[in-house]
Design an enzyme around this catalytic site. Structure first.
Site, mmCIF file in Angstrom:
data_model
loop_
_atom_site.group_PDB
_atom_site.id
_atom_site.type_symbol
_atom_site.label_atom_id
_atom_site.label_comp_id
_atom_site.label_asym_id
_atom_site.label_seq_id
_atom_site.Cartn_x
_atom_site.Cartn_y
_atom_site.Cartn_z
ATOM 1 N N SER A 28 0.681 -1.231 0.068
ATOM 2 C CA SER A 28 0.091 0.234 -0.089
ATOM 3 C C SER A 28 1.166 1.270 -0.032
ATOM 4 O O SER A 28 1.757 1.431 -1.241
ATOM 5 C CB SER A 28 -0.913 -0.257 1.309
ATOM 6 O OG SER A 28 -2.106 1.040 1.196
ATOM 7 N N GLU A 82 -9.842 -4.403 -4.094
ATOM 8 C CA GLU A 82 -8.882 -3.704 -2.907
ATOM 9 C C GLU A 82 -9.831 -2.700 -2.064
ATOM 10 O O GLU A 82 -9.587 -2.817 -0.761
ATOM 11 C CB GLU A 82 -8.049 -2.719 -3.643
ATOM 12 C CG GLU A 82 -6.853 -3.434 -4.670
ATOM 13 C CD GLU A 82 -5.601 -3.673 -3.865
ATOM 14 O OE1 GLU A 82 -5.427 -3.549 -2.401
ATOM 15 O OE2 GLU A 82 -4.560 -4.305 -4.372
ATOM 16 N N HIS A 129 -7.907 -5.138 0.246
ATOM 17 C CA HIS A 129 -6.756 -4.426 0.228
ATOM 18 C C HIS A 129 -6.164 -5.281 1.626
ATOM 19 O O HIS A 129 -6.682 -5.443 2.570
ATOM 20 C CB HIS A 129 -6.697 -3.061 0.624
ATOM 21 C CG HIS A 129 -5.616 -2.316 0.612
ATOM 22 N ND1 HIS A 129 -4.701 -2.061 -0.572
ATOM 23 C CD2 HIS A 129 -5.108 -1.724 1.446
ATOM 24 C CE1 HIS A 129 -3.743 -1.604 -0.392
ATOM 25 N NE2 HIS A 129 -3.886 -1.104 0.957
#
Length: 482
Positions: A192, A322, A422
């Site tokens: 990320s 995500e 995610h």
């Protein structure tokens, strides 16, 4: 190898440190690992140093105990917890060493994510024990985030969080040999915001001397322009009712500062009130400042490659769903209407026709798809999927060894609505699916074969082992789903 590399007490140029055996920490794995936590890699960014680039550590007298994690960077607490966490004095790193044996070993430096405003290396998701048992020296780092790390001021060092990461990587080059690591075989890895930060580092001149290989998991590659940076600085100052200057914000208590910044994340009404763009999901990011960062990651990396920059091996990918990580747990996905979808589409440059065609395509696949599901898909592609594919294409065309993946395993949590969201891949990659922290995301029944496969492949990449079976003939993409 130096005898120091086998003991719990090591002498650095700045002084002695003493780590702990994994057996003493309750790890039943055999043989025991040597773990060093909370090693300072730069001076505490306090006082005037708060707004400077990281400064060298002053030598200390005696032995510095390195048996517990250092504080994470100052940040708002998670929903339902304390409203503030961390400290300004956060520039430390942690090292997990393989069991005593032949070295030097390859090194994996992990840069945590958290939207450039949350998270830290002490998160149990990032425990390095499993990687160390694969014959890898695992290093995790803290760096400044939020206002202190990434808010731009004309009278402060730019992108201080990125500069912290560079300082940690230089520390690794200088000192990791004492821990049995090989400074010529460093893989920098992150997820990320951590992966997004790495893409910015990849475009910097001279970064080839700091790491040889790269792992990018769901890289958050957006940068802020100077205009974006000014807008959020004025918005934050407005919420706090202070002047939009470094001096005024420095006087705000940390808990109030971090809480106010966090209030902008995903709050579309607040962002609209202060003139912030919907596409800027997180309030702070690396800034194209014209000093450290001259351009956004993709063109910067392309420029480095065309000017003779190193052709690093890169393992990269994203997850199929995500944005469900941000929209499902708090129920926001059920409150999204067509107006919000349209506003986001307009902000990223879509025409009304493009949006209509996209929604028609989604409905053809799933007639009952909600507006929340649609926005999740659009934002998943915009923030993660398409940028990752564009970077892989750029690297492949430059003849860099690339290993592209997509993670499609569906989490069983939230009535299976969390999906392949995610961060779901982190415990599979780092070998931590058994931890209670990981089970908050993936549940207690993570498929062991998938966990073993992903963990083993990532370790092989870090070691530089051959990976001939990454994808099928003529294919570059490997899908992980069961």
């Amino acid at each position: 190898m130096s005898n120091l590399a086998h003991g719990l007490r090591l002498q650095l140029p700045t002084g002695w440190i003493e780590g702990v055996s994994s057996a003493a920490a309750g790890d039943t794995g055999s043989p025991a690992l040597r773990i060093f936590k909370g090693i300072p890699y730069a001076a505490a960014p306090l006082g005037e140093r708060r707004w400077q680039a990281p400064q060298p550590v002053s030598p200390w007298v005696g032995v510095c105990p390195c048996d517990r994690f250092g504080p994470v960077a100052a940040q708002a607490g998670l929903p339902g917890s304390a409203d503030h966490a961390g400290d300004l004095d956060c520039l430390s790193l942690n090292v997990w060493c393989p069991p005593a044996g032949d070295g030097p070993w390859p090194v994996m430096v992990w840069i945590p994510g958290g939207g450039f405003m949350r998270g830290g290396a002490s998160d149990a998701l990032y425990d390095g024990s499993a990687m160390a048992r694969q014959g890898i020296v695992f290093v995790s780092i803290n760096y400044r985030i939020g206002v202190d790390g990434f808010m731009h001021f004309d009278d402060a060092a730019p992108n201080r969080g990125l500069q912290d990461q560079l300082a940690a990587l230089r520390w690794v080059q200088e000192h990791i040999g004492l821990f049995g690591g090989d400074p010529s075989r460093v893989t920098v890895a992150g997820v990320s915001a951590g992966a997004g930060a790495i893409t910015h580092l990849m475009g910097l001149s001279g970064s080839e001397t700091l790491f040889e290989r790269v792992i990018l998991q769901s890289p958050s590659m957006q940068s802020h322009s100077l205009d974006d940076a000014q807008r959020i600085r004025h918005a934050l100052a407005g919420v706090l009712e202070v002047a939009p200057t470094r001096q005024a914000l420095a006087e705000v208590p940390l808990a109030s500062l971090t809480r106010a910044l966090a209030s902008f994340m995903g709050n579309e009404d607040l962002k609209k009130q202060w003139g912030l763009r919907p596409r800027n999901y997180f309030p702070v990011r690396p800034v194209v400042d014209g000093q450290l960062v001259e351009m956004e990651p993709l063109p910067a990396i392309e420029k480095r490659l065309h000017s003779g920059g190193g052709k690093r091996a890169v393992l990269l990918g994203s997850n199929a769903e995500e944005m469900r990580f941000y929209l499902v747990p708090n129920g926001e996905i059920d409150r999204i209407d067509e107006a919000r979808v349209r506003t986001f589409a307009e902000d990223i440059g879509w025409s009304a026709q493009t949006l209509a065609q996209t929604l028609d395509g989604y409905r053809a696949e799933s007639p009952q798809m909600s507006m929340g599901d649609a926005l999740s898909r659009i934002q998943t592609d915009y923030f993660y999927g398409k940028p990752t594919l564009a970077l892989e294409q750029l690297l492949h065309q430059a003849h860099c060894p690339t290993y592209l993946y997509r993670f499609e395993w569906l989490s069983p949590l939230y009535g299976r609505s969390l999906g392949a969201a995610h961060a779901m891949e982190i415990p599979f990659v780092l070998g931590n699916t058994h931890s209670s922290r990981a089970q908050e995301f993936i549940g207690v029944l993570a498929p062991p074969d998938l966990a073993s496969d992903m963990h083993t492949r990532w370790a092989r990449f870090v070691r530089g082992d051959a990976m001939p079976d990454w994808a099928g003939a003529g294919q570059r993409l490997r899908v992980f789903k069961s």
